[in-house]
Design a protein around this motif. Structure first.
Motif, PDB file in Angstrom:
ATOM      1  N   ASN A  56      -5.434  -0.344   2.293  1.00 28.63           N
ATOM      2  CA  ASN A  56      -6.318   0.704   2.813  1.00 28.63           C
ATOM      3  C   ASN A  56      -7.123   1.344   1.693  1.00 28.63           C
ATOM      4  OD1 ASN A  56      -5.155   0.766   5.607  1.00 28.63           O
ATOM      5  ND2 ASN A  56      -3.302   1.248   4.435  1.00 28.63           N
ATOM      6  N   ALA A  67       5.337   8.682   3.212  1.00 27.91           N
ATOM      7  CA  ALA A  67       5.492   7.354   2.606  1.00 27.91           C
ATOM      8  C   ALA A  67       5.404   7.458   1.086  1.00 27.91           C
ATOM      9  CB  ALA A  67       4.392   6.422   3.119  1.00 27.91           C
ATOM     10  N   SER A  68       6.199   6.628   0.392  1.00 29.80           N
ATOM     11  CA  SER A  68       6.215   6.657  -1.071  1.00 29.80           C
ATOM     12  C   SER A  68       5.980   5.248  -1.604  1.00 29.80           C
ATOM     13  CB  SER A  68       7.578   7.211  -1.524  1.00 29.80           C
ATOM     14  OG  SER A  68       7.551   7.623  -2.859  1.00 29.80           O
ATOM     15  N   GLY A  69       4.754   5.007  -2.082  1.00 28.38           N
ATOM     16  CA  GLY A  69       4.395   3.672  -2.584  1.00 28.38           C
ATOM     17  C   GLY A  69       4.066   3.745  -4.067  1.00 28.38           C
ATOM     18  N   SER A  70       2.767   3.938  -4.394  1.00 31.10           N
ATOM     19  CA  SER A  70       2.421   4.166  -5.798  1.00 31.10           C
ATOM     20  C   SER A  70       3.035   5.488  -6.248  1.00 31.10           C
ATOM     21  CB  SER A  70       0.900   4.216  -5.983  1.00 31.10           C
ATOM     22  OG  SER A  70       0.387   5.432  -5.487  1.00 31.10           O
ATOM     23  N   THR A 124       0.977  10.194  -3.494  1.00 31.34           N
ATOM     24  CA  THR A 124       1.030  11.082  -2.330  1.00 31.34           C
ATOM     25  C   THR A 124       2.301  11.923  -2.388  1.00 31.34           C
ATOM     26  OG1 THR A 124      -0.149   9.396  -1.093  1.00 31.34           O
ATOM     27  CG2 THR A 124       0.929  11.111   0.195  1.00 31.34           C
ATOM     28  N   ASN A 172      -4.558   8.606   3.782  1.00 28.18           N
ATOM     29  CA  ASN A 172      -4.211   9.434   2.619  1.00 28.18           C
ATOM     30  C   ASN A 172      -5.056   9.110   1.390  1.00 28.18           C
ATOM     31  OD1 ASN A 172      -2.865   6.888   2.416  1.00 28.18           O
ATOM     32  ND2 ASN A 172      -1.356   7.730   1.005  1.00 28.18           N
ATOM     33  N   LYS A 173      -5.479   7.855   1.286  1.00 29.08           N
ATOM     34  CA  LYS A 173      -6.209   7.463   0.076  1.00 29.08           C
ATOM     35  C   LYS A 173      -7.561   8.172  -0.027  1.00 29.08           C
ATOM     36  CE  LYS A 173      -2.998   4.881  -1.629  1.00 29.08           C
ATOM     37  NZ  LYS A 173      -2.393   5.135  -2.952  1.00 29.08           N
ATOM     38  N   TYR A 198       3.144   1.275   6.133  1.00 26.74           N
ATOM     39  CA  TYR A 198       3.477   2.563   5.501  1.00 26.74           C
ATOM     40  C   TYR A 198       4.079   3.578   6.478  1.00 26.74           C
ATOM     41  CZ  TYR A 198       0.555   0.645   1.798  1.00 26.74           C
ATOM     42  OH  TYR A 198       0.043  -0.160   0.827  1.00 26.74           O
TER      43      TYR A 198
HETATM   44  C1  LIG Z   1      -1.603   4.308   4.900  1.00 28.84           C
HETATM   45  C2  LIG Z   1      -0.899   4.542   3.618  1.00 28.84           C
HETATM   46  N1  LIG Z   1       0.153   5.364   3.598  1.00 28.84           N
HETATM   47  C3  LIG Z   1       0.857   5.591   2.465  1.00 28.84           C
HETATM   48  C4  LIG Z   1       0.537   4.952   1.284  1.00 28.84           C
HETATM   49  C5  LIG Z   1       1.365   5.235   0.064  1.00 28.84           C
HETATM   50  O1  LIG Z   1       0.712   6.159  -0.738  1.00 28.84           O
HETATM   51  P1  LIG Z   1       0.977   6.211  -2.312  1.00 28.84           P
HETATM   52  O2  LIG Z   1       0.470   4.922  -2.880  1.00 28.84           O
HETATM   53  O3  LIG Z   1       0.221   7.383  -2.767  1.00 28.84           O
HETATM   54  O4  LIG Z   1       2.438   6.326  -2.507  1.00 28.84           O
HETATM   55  C6  LIG Z   1      -0.549   4.068   1.252  1.00 28.84           C
HETATM   56  C7  LIG Z   1      -0.865   3.344   0.029  1.00 28.84           C
HETATM   57  O5  LIG Z   1      -1.665   2.467  -0.034  1.00 28.84           O
HETATM   58  C8  LIG Z   1      -1.293   3.869   2.440  1.00 28.84           C
HETATM   59  O6  LIG Z   1      -2.356   3.047   2.463  1.00 28.84           O
END
Ligand SMILES: Cc1ncc(COP(=O)(O)O)c(C=O)c1O
Length: 326
Positions: free
Chosen positions: A73, A187-190, A193, A44-45, A285
């Motif tokens: 990643n 997935a919800s991290g930063s 996405t 996704n990055k 993730y």
């Molecule tokens: C493989 C993968 N999926 C999902 C995410 C989460 O994305 P976001 O940081 O945009 O929420 C990341 C973040 O590093 C990632 O590397």
């Protein structure tokens, strides 16, 4: 609004039906294969970096600085894109996950990053986004004094969420592929996405439910974060104004025992997807995001027979740093 963009993903990623998982789960499941987006095992990055590199090149930058977890990643992909653009990359690896064996610090994304040739810095703390960015800025200032043109890709909040524009594009791409769904799971991290996908769908007229599965912080904290990212995104993409508070749906049932550490729901998601569709999820993730689907079908939040899109955001390289977890 037009934002400078570097083409990294190179065309729409496949949106594939998953018949065996559909049967097993009692839903109609599709998988958006963003694990094949971009170079060096993709992810996704790549979509997010299209806008960061677009902006950096627009500003004449010659050096990209970025921070992330040891098995990030994002930093690996930034190093790859920097190489392809004849730019220098400085990547900073934060010690976010305690008690990891030696190969965690050498294999997977770290190995790839070494091959891609960036300068590699380390940062001792895992939960200090502002401090990690400040360390990059200090380095950027030193570079500026030498006449270089550095560009920092921020981890902390408070900066324009350019990366989320990559997922506005992904939402539009899915709709252009002739599909829309009752539910999207991601997935919800930063949050770039999740917020970008939700805004892109609402901005294009889709009322689908979008469930963000927590990988970094619990549902309460993540909900507030997505609301803040969405508010900032409005300045870059007008469609984000169509997102309302109840649209922000979060699930954190696979987060434990914490960021970068695998629990039973994630382990069983990896097993299920591998043995039904021959696709691999990553432990940090996508295993945690996919785990939301069986759990929410069981709770009724995803209706039986409904159409579901799982966004496979990649991250496969990290798997090789987690062999002891399997
Ligand atoms: C493989 C993968 N999926 C999902 C995410 C989460 O994305 P976001 O940081 O945009 O929420 C990341 C973040 O590093 C990632 O590397």
């Amino acid at each position: 609004m037009k934002h400078p963009r570097l083409n990294i993903v190179a065309g729409p990623t496949p949106l594939v039906h998953a018949p065996r998982l559909s049967d097993a789960l009692g839903i109609d499941l599709f998988i958006k294969r963003d694990d094949v987006a971009g170079p060096t095992f993709g992810g996704n990055k790549s979509r997010q970096l299209e806008y960061y590199f677009g902006d950096a090149l627009d500003k004449g930058a010659d050096t990209i600085l970025i921070t992330g977890a040891v098995q990030s990643n994002f930093v690996r992909l930034a190093a790859a894109v920097a190489s392809s653009q004849n730019m220098h990359a400085i990547i900073q690896l934060e010690n976010r996950v305690p008690g990891k064996p030696d190969h965690y610090h050498k294999s997977g994304n770290v190995l790839l990053s070494h091959l891609l040739g960036p300068e590699i810095l380390t940062y001792p703390e895992g939960e200090d986004e502002t401090g990690a960015d400040a360390a990059l800025h200090e380095r950027a200032e030193a570079l500026r004094a030498e006449g270089r043109v550095p560009y920092v890709i921020h981890l902390s909040e408070g900066h324009p969420p350019l990366g989320a524009l990559g997922y506005v594009d992904a939402a539009q791409e899915i709709l252009q592929q002739g599909q829309d769904f009752d539910t999207y799971v991601v997935a919800s991290g930063s949050g770039s996405t999740h917020a970008g996908l939700l805004a892109g769908l609402r901005g294009s007229g889709s009322g689908a439910q979008v469930i963000g599965s927590c990988v970094r912080r619990d549902a309460t904290a993540q909900e507030a974060r997505i609301a803040r990212v969405t508010a900032r995104l409005k300045k870059l993409y007008a469609g984000a104004a169509r997102v309302s508070e109840p649209d922000i749906r979060i699930w954190d049932g696979a987060l434990a025992p914490g960021y970068g550490q695998i629990g039973e729901p994630a382990r069983s998601a990896i097993h299920m997807v591998a043995t039904h569709e021959g696709l691999i999820l990553d432990p940090v993730y996508t295993a945690k995001s996919f785990a939301a689907i069986p759990a929410l079908v069981a709770s009724g939040e995803i209706a039986k027979g409904s159409r579901v899109c799982f966004v496979h955001t990649g991250g496969l390289a990290a798997l090789f740093a987690y062999e002891e977890a399997f």
